[in-house]
Enzyme design. Sequence first.
Site, PDB file in Angstrom:
ATOM      1  N   CYS A  56      43.387  35.880  36.067  1.00 29.19           N
ATOM      2  CA  CYS A  56      44.650  35.228  35.745  1.00 29.19           C
ATOM      3  C   CYS A  56      44.394  33.721  35.697  1.00 29.19           C
ATOM      4  O   CYS A  56      43.306  33.248  36.034  1.00 29.19           O
ATOM      5  CB  CYS A  56      45.699  35.553  36.808  1.00 29.19           C
ATOM      6  N   HIS A  62      39.686  36.551  46.047  1.00 26.83           N
ATOM      7  CA  HIS A  62      39.236  37.768  46.712  1.00 26.83           C
ATOM      8  C   HIS A  62      38.396  38.635  45.780  1.00 26.83           C
ATOM      9  O   HIS A  62      38.867  39.639  45.242  1.00 26.83           O
ATOM     10  CB  HIS A  62      40.435  38.547  47.246  1.00 26.83           C
ATOM     11  N   HIS A 101      44.795  30.959  47.393  1.00 19.98           N
ATOM     12  CA  HIS A 101      45.883  31.594  48.151  1.00 19.98           C
ATOM     13  C   HIS A 101      46.743  30.593  48.916  1.00 19.98           C
ATOM     14  O   HIS A 101      47.801  30.954  49.416  1.00 19.98           O
ATOM     15  CB  HIS A 101      45.301  32.613  49.139  1.00 19.98           C
ATOM     16  N   CYS A 130      46.897  28.192  43.830  1.00 19.40           N
ATOM     17  CA  CYS A 130      47.526  28.582  42.567  1.00 19.40           C
ATOM     18  C   CYS A 130      48.900  27.931  42.468  1.00 19.40           C
ATOM     19  O   CYS A 130      49.682  27.991  43.428  1.00 19.40           O
ATOM     20  CB  CYS A 130      47.661  30.104  42.504  1.00 19.40           C
ATOM     21  N   HIS A 141      47.761  38.424  55.505  1.00 23.06           N
ATOM     22  CA  HIS A 141      47.233  37.969  54.213  1.00 23.06           C
ATOM     23  C   HIS A 141      47.266  36.443  54.175  1.00 23.06           C
ATOM     24  O   HIS A 141      48.220  35.815  54.628  1.00 23.06           O
ATOM     25  CB  HIS A 141      48.060  38.553  53.064  1.00 23.06           C
ATOM     26  N   GLU A 157      47.809  34.283  51.890  1.00 26.02           N
ATOM     27  CA  GLU A 157      48.957  33.669  51.217  1.00 26.02           C
ATOM     28  C   GLU A 157      50.186  33.666  52.125  1.00 26.02           C
ATOM     29  O   GLU A 157      50.936  32.687  52.179  1.00 26.02           O
ATOM     30  CB  GLU A 157      49.257  34.415  49.920  1.00 26.02           C
ATOM     31  N   THR A 172      52.942  36.653  46.185  1.00 21.24           N
ATOM     32  CA  THR A 172      52.903  36.764  44.717  1.00 21.24           C
ATOM     33  C   THR A 172      52.150  37.989  44.203  1.00 21.24           C
ATOM     34  O   THR A 172      52.269  38.329  43.026  1.00 21.24           O
ATOM     35  CB  THR A 172      52.257  35.507  44.095  1.00 21.24           C
ATOM     36  N   CYS A 230      53.874  37.048  40.679  1.00 14.66           N
ATOM     37  CA  CYS A 230      53.338  36.274  39.557  1.00 14.66           C
ATOM     38  C   CYS A 230      53.275  37.111  38.278  1.00 14.66           C
ATOM     39  O   CYS A 230      53.177  38.345  38.311  1.00 14.66           O
ATOM     40  CB  CYS A 230      51.981  35.673  39.925  1.00 14.66           C
ATOM     41  N   SER A 253      41.321  42.485  47.999  1.00 15.91           N
ATOM     42  CA  SER A 253      42.175  41.933  46.954  1.00 15.91           C
ATOM     43  C   SER A 253      43.498  42.689  46.931  1.00 15.91           C
ATOM     44  O   SER A 253      43.559  43.847  46.514  1.00 15.91           O
ATOM     45  CB  SER A 253      41.488  42.049  45.584  1.00 15.91           C
TER      46      SER A 253
END
EC number: 1.17.7.4
Length: 329
Positions: free
Chosen positions: A21, A50, A83, A105, A133, A135, A173, A203, A231
């Site tokens: 992405c 990841h 992240h 991101c 996680h 993020e 996301t 996302c 991931s």
Amino acid sequence: MGRMTATPARRVLLAAPRGYCAGVDRAVIAVEKALEQYGAPIYVRHEIVHNKYVVQTLEKKGAIFVEQTDEVPEGSIVMFSAHGVAPTVHAEAAERKLATIDATCPLVTKVHKEAVRYAKDDYDILLIGHDGHEEVIGTSGEAPDHITLVDGPEDVANVEVRDESKVVWLSQTTLSVDETMETVGALKQKFPNLLSPPSDDICYATQNRQVAVKKLSEEAELVIVVGSKNSSNSIRMVEVALDAGAPAAYLVDFAAEIDEAWLEGVTTVGLTSGASVPDVLVDGVLEWLAERGYGDVETVKTADESITFSLPKELRRDLRAEAAELSGK
């Protein structure tokens, strides 16, 4: 004389879009450009993205991945992963006199900004995501006194808020769109005044890849998702494939991890990859499948992606300065 029976044609349905992405592409290029610009080593806090192959490739070029900021020697350069990190990490880096490059991101940064804004307005923020996680840790760190983690629909019963008229949900996301909306539905039943963020936090790339997997799963007897075990978006794609009706779906880092037994009785294989996976790994799987008779490849396109993100501002500044110097300005 016995009747001849035709062998069913074996084929691969290849998802499009798949793989990198815009946020991952930006982060990986940022590490490569930083190594070119400043020389090795460049320290990166957590895996930049990841994916095992990407991390190993960047390590060979001189990137050093660390878990904590205090592992980075004082005065060095440290990059923050795609992240995102909590504000405390930026403070730690400043304390150690580290030069920082923030490769978070932009879509994750958007969620961070939403958390700060709603906390400022004294909302209780229900963050839908997976405990631990990176993020989620980063977003929670933006407003720790206002954020409650909701890890799936089954977690909703435990959620308590101060004022049911001032509650908003945000999300990690990289989640499954369907599971997230199921969680949102359960939260809205409990908190009828629950506010939604101004735009969907999941996302575009995560959504697009999940839509493509659903399409593959209508015809494929086996779906292979190329991606690493850590991931989140890759794991979700396996779950989405199974929920959409694929009889079997597996996650692999490399073609060598595919078990030939998975192909028994299979004429149609669906193939896709997570948002942090370079196409070279998908090409490896296509070659492996072709060697076993699955040479007919049909692309299943469900969306066009044209989004790109500019490099982190710290890198852009130094690259511009170098270009100006070289041109004698």
